[in-house]
Design a protein around this motif. Structure first.
Motif, PDB file in Angstrom:
ATOM      1  N   LEU A 118       0.419  -1.271  -0.258  1.00 14.77           N
ATOM      2  CA  LEU A 118       0.075   0.245   0.162  1.00 14.77           C
ATOM      3  C   LEU A 118       0.973   1.478  -0.265  1.00 14.77           C
ATOM      4  N   ARG A 119      -0.046   1.839  -0.066  1.00 18.83           N
ATOM      5  CA  ARG A 119       0.959   4.095  -0.364  1.00 18.83           C
ATOM      6  C   ARG A 119       1.119   4.427   0.940  1.00 18.83           C
TER       7      ARG A 119
ATOM      8  N   ASN B 264      -0.775   6.804   2.998  1.00 22.38           N
ATOM      9  CA  ASN B 264      -1.903   7.537   3.073  1.00 22.38           C
ATOM     10  C   ASN B 264      -3.239   6.803   1.788  1.00 22.38           C
ATOM     11  N   PRO B 265      -3.235   5.127   1.741  1.00 24.46           N
ATOM     12  CA  PRO B 265      -4.220   4.807   1.041  1.00 24.46           C
ATOM     13  C   PRO B 265      -5.881   5.226   1.332  1.00 24.46           C
ATOM     14  N   THR B 266      -6.494   5.230   0.551  1.00 22.08           N
ATOM     15  CA  THR B 266      -7.864   5.054   0.075  1.00 22.08           C
ATOM     16  C   THR B 266      -8.927   4.295   1.211  1.00 22.08           C
TER      17      THR B 266
ATOM     18  N   GLN C  67      -8.612   0.960  -1.507  1.00 22.94           N
ATOM     19  CA  GLN C  67      -7.398   0.492  -1.672  1.00 22.94           C
ATOM     20  C   GLN C  67      -6.805  -0.403  -0.522  1.00 22.94           C
ATOM     21  N   ILE C  68      -7.465  -0.120   0.592  1.00 23.25           N
ATOM     22  CA  ILE C  68      -6.683  -0.122   1.382  1.00 23.25           C
ATOM     23  C   ILE C  68      -7.682  -1.927   1.414  1.00 23.25           C
TER      24      ILE C  68
ATOM     25  N   ASP D  56      -6.451  -4.367  -1.097  1.00 25.48           N
ATOM     26  CA  ASP D  56      -5.594  -5.033  -0.275  1.00 25.48           C
ATOM     27  C   ASP D  56      -5.329  -6.453  -0.090  1.00 25.48           C
TER      28      ASP D  56
END
Length: 103
Positions: free
Chosen positions: A48-49, A51-53, A56-57, A60
């Motif tokens: 994950l990059r 500050n994921p949204t 995105q979490i 993942d």
């Protein structure tokens, strides 16, 4: 919902005979649950990059779960005798490749 479908269908069981037929059936089974790519690629999902949204979490988490679902499906689809040959494998790709090599 997909997880309940996953548990309601049984994978083909491999006992050591006729590997090519089992492999074709197992690929179809894994594709039906969108899991084959985890075997084929053998890669972990990208990290994950910062500050994921939430989306995105969630993605993942789903991608990470896939690698364990597919390894579990392979474990379920083989007899105990065959399992001892792959029980040290940590990824589905490693287990699949070992079975392919041996049979």
């Amino acid at each position: 919902m997909a997880s309940s479908k996953f548990s309601s269908l049984s994978p083909p069981i491999f006992s050591g005979d006729n590997y090519p037929v089992w492999a074709i059936k197992m690929k179809a089974y894994l594709r039906a649950f969108d899991l084959w790519e985890a075997v084929e690629s053998g890669r972990d999902p990208p990290p994950l990059r910062a500050n994921p949204t939430i989306a995105q979490i969630k993605q993942d988490s789903e991608d990470t779960a896939k690698k364990y679902k597919v390894l579990s499906a392979i474990h379920t689809a083989i007899s105990d005798t065959i399992f001892t040959r792959i029980m040290a494998c940590e990824t589905a790709k490693e287990a699949w490749d070992k079975l392919k090599e041996k049979f």
